[in-house]
Design a protein around this motif. Structure first.
Motif, PDB file in Angstrom:
ATOM      1  N   TYR A 139      -4.901 -13.420  -1.610  1.00  0.00           N
ATOM      2  CA  TYR A 139      -5.611 -12.562  -2.447  1.00  0.00           C
ATOM      3  C   TYR A 139      -5.327 -11.255  -2.273  1.00  0.00           C
ATOM      4  CZ  TYR A 139     -10.374 -11.163  -4.329  1.00  0.00           C
ATOM      5  OH  TYR A 139     -11.158 -10.757  -5.000  1.00  0.00           O
ATOM      6  N   PRO A 140      -5.361 -10.417  -1.196  1.00  0.00           N
ATOM      7  CA  PRO A 140      -5.118  -9.177  -1.145  1.00  0.00           C
ATOM      8  C   PRO A 140      -3.678  -8.596  -1.623  1.00  0.00           C
ATOM      9  CG  PRO A 140      -5.852 -10.024   1.061  1.00  0.00           C
ATOM     10  CD  PRO A 140      -5.659 -10.966   0.224  1.00  0.00           C
ATOM     11  N   SER A 141      -2.532  -9.565  -1.511  1.00  0.00           N
ATOM     12  CA  SER A 141      -1.353  -9.060  -1.827  1.00  0.00           C
ATOM     13  C   SER A 141      -1.244  -9.145  -3.524  1.00  0.00           C
ATOM     14  CB  SER A 141      -0.151  -9.773  -1.336  1.00  0.00           C
ATOM     15  OG  SER A 141      -0.287  -9.376   0.025  1.00  0.00           O
ATOM     16  N   HIS A 142      -1.821 -10.053  -4.005  1.00  0.00           N
ATOM     17  CA  HIS A 142      -2.072 -10.216  -5.445  1.00  0.00           C
ATOM     18  C   HIS A 142      -2.813  -9.267  -5.809  1.00  0.00           C
ATOM     19  CE1 HIS A 142      -1.049 -14.892  -6.103  1.00  0.00           C
ATOM     20  NE2 HIS A 142       0.002 -14.263  -5.651  1.00  0.00           N
ATOM     21  N   LEU A 143      -3.927  -8.728  -5.332  1.00  0.00           N
ATOM     22  CA  LEU A 143      -4.666  -7.547  -5.853  1.00  0.00           C
ATOM     23  C   LEU A 143      -3.791  -6.239  -6.072  1.00  0.00           C
ATOM     24  CD1 LEU A 143      -7.729  -6.889  -6.552  1.00  0.00           C
ATOM     25  CD2 LEU A 143      -7.982  -6.061  -4.388  1.00  0.00           C
ATOM     26  N   LEU A 144      -2.926  -6.228  -5.168  1.00  0.00           N
ATOM     27  CA  LEU A 144      -2.063  -4.877  -5.229  1.00  0.00           C
ATOM     28  C   LEU A 144      -1.126  -4.825  -5.990  1.00  0.00           C
ATOM     29  CD1 LEU A 144      -1.885  -4.511  -1.062  1.00  0.00           C
ATOM     30  CD2 LEU A 144      -3.027  -3.163  -2.763  1.00  0.00           C
ATOM     31  N   ARG A 145      -0.642  -6.263  -6.809  1.00  0.00           N
ATOM     32  CA  ARG A 145       0.424  -6.171  -7.598  1.00  0.00           C
ATOM     33  C   ARG A 145       0.334  -5.364  -8.629  1.00  0.00           C
ATOM     34  NH1 ARG A 145       2.384 -12.642  -7.504  1.00  0.00           N
ATOM     35  NH2 ARG A 145       2.999 -12.492  -5.127  1.00  0.00           N
ATOM     36  N   SER A 146      -1.122  -5.049  -9.223  1.00  0.00           N
ATOM     37  CA  SER A 146      -1.192  -4.236 -10.338  1.00  0.00           C
ATOM     38  C   SER A 146      -1.923  -3.018 -10.097  1.00  0.00           C
ATOM     39  CB  SER A 146      -2.188  -5.044 -11.517  1.00  0.00           C
ATOM     40  OG  SER A 146      -3.178  -5.633 -10.982  1.00  0.00           O
TER      41      SER A 146
END
Length: 408
Positions: A282-289
């Motif tokens: 979740y945290p890393s996906h959030l940071l992708r955009s």
């Protein structure tokens, strides 16, 4: 009575008792001598460092198996193979001692451990005993090294048979290790950086989760199991050759619940570990955009007290995956983003209020004329998601939302 402690009789037949000290952490155990002499009693112990006594009349150390020498040299040694077969849990305890006290397992002892590792499950050893020994193993600062040793001789699979299937998943463009080694490497990365984290993060992780076992030990267990859902979701794209593991986080979280239930972990422990597995990307996906403050706050509300733990798991996961497509720039950018999320959480936690319960289950059942069951659970879950997203803020909005939830 003298120390104002609490007396507990553990075993009336063998005359084993415990006195718990007033701090409720320290305790002293008392046991009747097994055999006719203290030497006979000591000869039944598991390791040389555990087979020492002291004559309290004159202070003389009774050390018939060179336990003091082994302790000074940080060597773990079994002096009688029969003591392992009498209680196969001692195989796991050997790895636990090596992990927690940074001991080297003597070569002959390693051979014995490997030879008798299969007895752990054949001997019907209580799952609760296995659970506590394994959690204590994870308390060690370099437990990943011991996990790797246990994996190499397959003893790890005596405890978590479900991890064996991870050996079938090879390294790929995003991972420089095969899956089981990646899982252990993720634990190692966590151990490498945990003591360089801010003090408030370390304090959070070193608190007891249960008596005598830290939150960090449970995080390491979640880290070891974080990709447990990948073998079930593994696909290779025909046109690109890319390895895909769609929804491995959700499927892994559900799978972990079954594994932990079988191993007699409590509901609270299982809930914690499965939550971390479910949200580890979740945290890393959030940071992708381009991440918004609203999205960040939504994550904090969803993860609640486990926010720090999930971010640390995401950080360890990122550092342990260095496939050919993963550049140093990608890793550095992701780590910086995760560390920023940690700092934002520290600030937000002081002002963040818990989500207000706008409608009770009874109110929803009355409004929609439904009974308690799956439909009600679905509505409550979707209402909470809408609140987390900031789309619902008042009771009036909640009422209107509930009326329009599609059940089929």
């Amino acid at each position: 009575n003298k120390v104002k402690g609490h007396f507990v009789l553990l075993d009336s037949i063998n005359e084993i008792a415990r006195v718990v000290m007033p701090d409720k952490k320290n305790f002293v155990d008392f046991a009747k001598c097994v055999g006719k002499t203290i030497e006979e009693d000591l000869s039944r112990r598991d390791f040389s460092i555990n087979a020492m006594g002291c004559d309290i009349q004159n202070g003389t150390v009774i050390d018939i198996f060179d336990g003091q020498k082994d302790l000074q040299n940080k060597i773990l040694k079994v002096f009688d193979e029969k003591n392992l077969t009498d209680d196969p849990l001692r195989v796991l305890r050997a790895y636990r001692f090596a992990s927690k006290y940074n001991l080297t397992i003597e070569s002959k002892t390693q051979e014995m451990l490997q030879k008798h590792s299969h007895l752990l499950n054949q001997n019907n050893t209580a799952k609760e005993r296995i659970q506590i020994e394994f959690l204590k193993l994870l308390e060690g600062a370099k437990s990943a090294e011991i996990l790797q040793m246990m994996k190499d001789n397959e003893f790890l699979y005596e405890i978590f048979a479900e991890l064996k299937e991870q050996e079938t998943i090879p390294k790929n463009s995003h991972h420089h290790l095969d899956l089981i080694d990646h899982s252990i490497e993720t634990v190692r990365q966590l151990e490498v950086f945990i003591n360089t984290e801010p003090k408030w993060v370390q304090e959070h992780m070193h608190k007891d989760f249960i008596l005598g076992i830290s939150r960090l030990a449970f995080l390491k267990l979640a880290t070891l199991l974080h990709d447990i859902g990948k073998p079930q979701t593994w696909e290779i794209e025909a046109d690109t050759g890319r390895h895909r593991f769609i929804r491995h986080d959700e499927i892994g979280a559900d799978f972990a619940k079954k594994i932990l239930k079988k191993l007699k972990y409590s509901n609270n422990q299982t809930k914690y570990i499965s939550k971390l597995i479910k949200h580890h990307i979740y945290p890393s996906h959030l940071l992708r955009s381009e991440v918004t403050e609203k999205a960040i706050l939504r994550m904090f509300r969803r993860l609640e007290d486990e926010t720090i733990d999930v971010i640390l798991l995401a950080k360890a996961d990122r550092l342990s995956a260095k496939g050919e497509e993963i550049t140093d720039e990608i890793i550095q950018k992701n780590i910086q983003g995760l560390e920023l999320l940690l700092e934002k959480y520290k600030t937000a936690k002081e002002t963040m209020k818990p989500i207000e319960k706008l409608l009770s289950g009874e109110e929803i059942m009355e409004l929609l004329e439904i009974k308690e069951g799956k439909d009600l659970g679905k509505i409550i879950k979707e209402l909470k998601e809408a609140q987390l997203s900031g789309d619902i803020n008042t009771k009036t909005e909640a009422l209107e939302f509930v009326k329009n939830v599609k059940l089929y």
